[in-house]
Design a protein around this motif. Structure first.
Motif, PDB file in Angstrom:
ATOM      1  N   VAL A   1      20.029   4.164  -5.841  1.00 55.78           N
ATOM      2  CA  VAL A   1      19.727   5.359  -5.034  1.00 55.78           C
ATOM      3  C   VAL A   1      20.610   6.518  -5.476  1.00 55.78           C
ATOM      4  O   VAL A   1      20.169   7.670  -5.554  1.00 55.78           O
ATOM      5  N   ASN A   2      21.891   6.232  -5.720  1.00 57.80           N
ATOM      6  CA  ASN A   2      22.792   7.213  -6.336  1.00 57.80           C
ATOM      7  C   ASN A   2      22.857   8.527  -5.547  1.00 57.80           C
ATOM      8  O   ASN A   2      22.667   9.612  -6.088  1.00 57.80           O
ATOM      9  N   ARG A   3      23.122   8.394  -4.259  1.00 60.67           N
ATOM     10  CA  ARG A   3      23.323   9.562  -3.407  1.00 60.67           C
ATOM     11  C   ARG A   3      24.670   9.420  -2.708  1.00 60.67           C
ATOM     12  O   ARG A   3      25.009   8.342  -2.218  1.00 60.67           O
ATOM     13  N   GLU A   4      25.430  10.512  -2.641  1.00 58.22           N
ATOM     14  CA  GLU A   4      26.739  10.458  -1.992  1.00 58.22           C
ATOM     15  C   GLU A   4      26.633  10.059  -0.536  1.00 58.22           C
ATOM     16  O   GLU A   4      27.563   9.461   0.016  1.00 58.22           O
TER      17      GLU A   4
ATOM     18  N   ASN B   1       0.832  -1.200   0.000  1.00 60.04           N
ATOM     19  CA  ASN B   1       0.000   0.000   0.000  1.00 60.04           C
ATOM     20  C   ASN B   1       0.870   1.254   0.000  1.00 60.04           C
ATOM     21  O   ASN B   1       1.660   1.470   0.928  1.00 60.04           O
ATOM     22  N   PRO B   2       0.742   2.124  -1.017  1.00 65.15           N
ATOM     23  CA  PRO B   2       1.548   3.362  -1.060  1.00 65.15           C
ATOM     24  C   PRO B   2       1.365   4.245   0.176  1.00 65.15           C
ATOM     25  O   PRO B   2       2.308   4.929   0.589  1.00 65.15           O
ATOM     26  N   GLU B   3       0.170   4.231   0.760  1.00 67.75           N
ATOM     27  CA  GLU B   3      -0.056   5.032   1.961  1.00 67.75           C
ATOM     28  C   GLU B   3       0.787   4.519   3.129  1.00 67.75           C
ATOM     29  O   GLU B   3       1.294   5.313   3.942  1.00 67.75           O
ATOM     30  N   ASP B   4       0.952   3.206   3.216  1.00 72.19           N
ATOM     31  CA  ASP B   4       1.776   2.627   4.268  1.00 72.19           C
ATOM     32  C   ASP B   4       3.252   2.970   4.054  1.00 72.19           C
ATOM     33  O   ASP B   4       3.991   3.216   5.018  1.00 72.19           O
ATOM     34  N   VAL B   5       3.670   3.004   2.796  1.00 70.82           N
ATOM     35  CA  VAL B   5       5.045   3.397   2.482  1.00 70.82           C
ATOM     36  C   VAL B   5       5.271   4.849   2.903  1.00 70.82           C
ATOM     37  O   VAL B   5       6.298   5.188   3.501  1.00 70.82           O
TER      38      VAL B   5
ATOM     39  N   HIS C   1       9.758  -4.897  -5.475  1.00 66.60           N
ATOM     40  CA  HIS C   1       9.814  -3.868  -4.428  1.00 66.60           C
ATOM     41  C   HIS C   1      10.954  -2.877  -4.614  1.00 66.60           C
ATOM     42  O   HIS C   1      10.981  -1.839  -3.945  1.00 66.60           O
ATOM     43  N   LEU C   2      11.882  -3.164  -5.520  1.00 67.03           N
ATOM     44  CA  LEU C   2      13.064  -2.314  -5.679  1.00 67.03           C
ATOM     45  C   LEU C   2      12.717  -0.853  -5.986  1.00 67.03           C
ATOM     46  O   LEU C   2      13.278   0.053  -5.339  1.00 67.03           O
ATOM     47  N   PRO C   3      11.841  -0.544  -6.936  1.00 70.55           N
ATOM     48  CA  PRO C   3      11.571   0.880  -7.227  1.00 70.55           C
ATOM     49  C   PRO C   3      11.034   1.657  -6.019  1.00 70.55           C
ATOM     50  O   PRO C   3      11.428   2.806  -5.794  1.00 70.55           O
ATOM     51  N   THR C   4      10.147   1.030  -5.246  1.00 68.08           N
ATOM     52  CA  THR C   4       9.593   1.696  -4.067  1.00 68.08           C
ATOM     53  C   THR C   4      10.675   1.961  -3.029  1.00 68.08           C
ATOM     54  O   THR C   4      10.750   3.051  -2.445  1.00 68.08           O
ATOM     55  N   VAL C   5      11.529   0.970  -2.806  1.00 67.58           N
ATOM     56  CA  VAL C   5      12.601   1.097  -1.821  1.00 67.58           C
ATOM     57  C   VAL C   5      13.593   2.172  -2.243  1.00 67.58           C
ATOM     58  O   VAL C   5      14.010   3.004  -1.433  1.00 67.58           O
ATOM     59  N   VAL C   6      13.967   2.180  -3.503  1.00 66.67           N
ATOM     60  CA  VAL C   6      14.928   3.168  -3.996  1.00 66.67           C
ATOM     61  C   VAL C   6      14.379   4.579  -3.826  1.00 66.67           C
ATOM     62  O   VAL C   6      15.082   5.484  -3.353  1.00 66.67           O
ATOM     63  N   ALA C   7      13.122   4.782  -4.187  1.00 68.85           N
ATOM     64  CA  ALA C   7      12.522   6.117  -4.061  1.00 68.85           C
ATOM     65  C   ALA C   7      12.479   6.559  -2.596  1.00 68.85           C
ATOM     66  O   ALA C   7      12.751   7.731  -2.276  1.00 68.85           O
ATOM     67  N   ALA C   8      12.154   5.627  -1.704  1.00 68.28           N
ATOM     68  CA  ALA C   8      12.121   5.959  -0.270  1.00 68.28           C
ATOM     69  C   ALA C   8      13.510   6.330   0.236  1.00 68.28           C
ATOM     70  O   ALA C   8      13.685   7.328   0.954  1.00 68.28           O
ATOM     71  N   PHE C   9      14.509   5.560  -0.170  1.00 67.06           N
ATOM     72  CA  PHE C   9      15.869   5.826   0.275  1.00 67.06           C
ATOM     73  C   PHE C   9      16.394   7.150  -0.264  1.00 67.06           C
ATOM     74  O   PHE C   9      17.139   7.859   0.419  1.00 67.06           O
ATOM     75  N   GLN C  10      16.025   7.499  -1.464  1.00 70.14           N
ATOM     76  CA  GLN C  10      16.455   8.773  -2.028  1.00 70.14           C
ATOM     77  C   GLN C  10      15.884   9.937  -1.223  1.00 70.14           C
ATOM     78  O   GLN C  10      16.602  10.887  -0.881  1.00 70.14           O
ATOM     79  N   GLU C  11      14.600   9.855  -0.906  1.00 71.61           N
ATOM     80  CA  GLU C  11      13.976  10.927  -0.117  1.00 71.61           C
ATOM     81  C   GLU C  11      14.603  11.022   1.269  1.00 71.61           C
ATOM     82  O   GLU C  11      14.883  12.129   1.763  1.00 71.61           O
ATOM     83  N   LEU C  12      14.858   9.887   1.890  1.00 74.31           N
ATOM     84  CA  LEU C  12      15.428   9.887   3.242  1.00 74.31           C
ATOM     85  C   LEU C  12      16.883  10.353   3.242  1.00 74.31           C
ATOM     86  O   LEU C  12      17.310  11.088   4.144  1.00 74.31           O
TER      87      LEU C  12
END
Length: 288
Positions: free
Chosen positions: A171-174, A81-85, A127-138
């Motif tokens: 994720v591609n973040r330093e 569920n996107p809301e749970d993410v 699940h990879l795209p959801t996880v990557v997007a979450a990690f980028q924001e965090l």
């Protein structure tokens, strides 16, 4: 210079049964030669929402000369569920605020987990795209505090070294790396030496964990199953089946210059086991 210390998680049983509080754990680390403490909130040790305790921990660490190295929490973004993410991302942001108040510059939050029988490549890709997007924001949020966030090889679904690398590269973040747990690769039936070699270039933090490994169902208690049917039980670091001397050589040759945290989760009493673990790890780095 590699700084050897202890995860508070290693002492969680002593904290939860009332033998020690977090300040006594900090004193214990210093008394036994540890240079830092990784803080893992669990059981009775809860920091989020308790700024008074956070400030007391920071003050006590300064008083006794103990460095606070990392804030390590659980998280799960492998959700349908996107809301749970969204709720989980927002929750982890409040934990990043805790890390900032602690003054640490390293933080681990998990990616997500599924039972072993569901931790397939297909579900990883799902699940990879959801996880990557979450990690980028965090990671972007953590960057405002100068904090490097990380994914640990943990939880079956994101445990193998190749899967961890794929997440870090995507994720591609330093300021997003991996917390490399040298023992956890066994949960995915991967050779810890080869896996450590694969992921050391991406490591911002290292966990030293040891296991006993059995191919056949053991008669003793405390074992759990790996991804493909082996059996593992936590060991005092340096006394199990992980080839830690080879991994120490890899770490030294890699140029890694940071924190190394002992994470003990064996069956023996943690108060005596962690003293042995600290001695063993110092000896490993002196001898290899």
């Amino acid at each position: 210079m590699i700084k050897i210390g202890l995860s508070s998680y290693s002492m969680s049983r002593a904290i939860n049964d009332g033998r020690m509080d977090v300040f006594q754990v900090m004193d214990y680390i210093v008394e036994n030669g540890g240079k830092h403490m990784e803080i893992v909130p669990c059981g009775k040790l809860i920091l989020n929402g308790n700024n008074e305790l956070i400030d007391q921990i920071v003050a006590h660490a300064k008083k006794i000369g103990l460095e606070l190295s990392s804030y390590t929490i659980g998280a799960n973004f492998a959700l349908e569920n996107p809301e749970d993410v969204r709720k989980e991302i927002d929750r982890v942001k409040t934990e990043i605020d805790v890390a900032a108040r602690l003054g640490v510059k390293r933080m681990r939050h998990d990616a997500g987990w599924l039972p072993a029988d569901q931790a397939s490549y297909a579900n990883f890709e799902k699940h990879l795209p959801t996880v990557v997007a979450a990690f980028q924001e965090l990671a972007d949020y953590a960057k405002t505090f100068g904090i490097v966030t990380s994914l640990e090889n943990h939880g079956y679904l994101f445990q193998g070294s190749e899967r961890v690398q794929r997440v870090v590269l995507a994720v591609n973040r330093e300021n997003f790396r991996t917390t490399l747990d040298v023992g956890n690769f066994l949960c995915a039936d991967e050779d810890p030496v080869i896996a450590a070699m694969n992921n050391l270039p991406f490591a911002s933090f290292i966990h030293f964990k040891d296991f006993y490994v059995r191919k056949n169902p053991p008669t003793g208690e405390g074992y759990f199953g790996s991804l493909h049917g082996r059996f593992l039980r936590g060991a005092v670091t340096g006394e199990g089946d992980v080839d830690l001397p080879a991994i120490v050589k890899l770490i030294k040759n890699s140029g890694y210059d940071g924190f190394l945290s002992i994470e003990y989760e064996g069956a023996e009493d943690c108060v005596t086991a962690c003293v042995r673990a600290l001695k063993n790890v110092y000896a490993l780095f002196e001898q290899n």
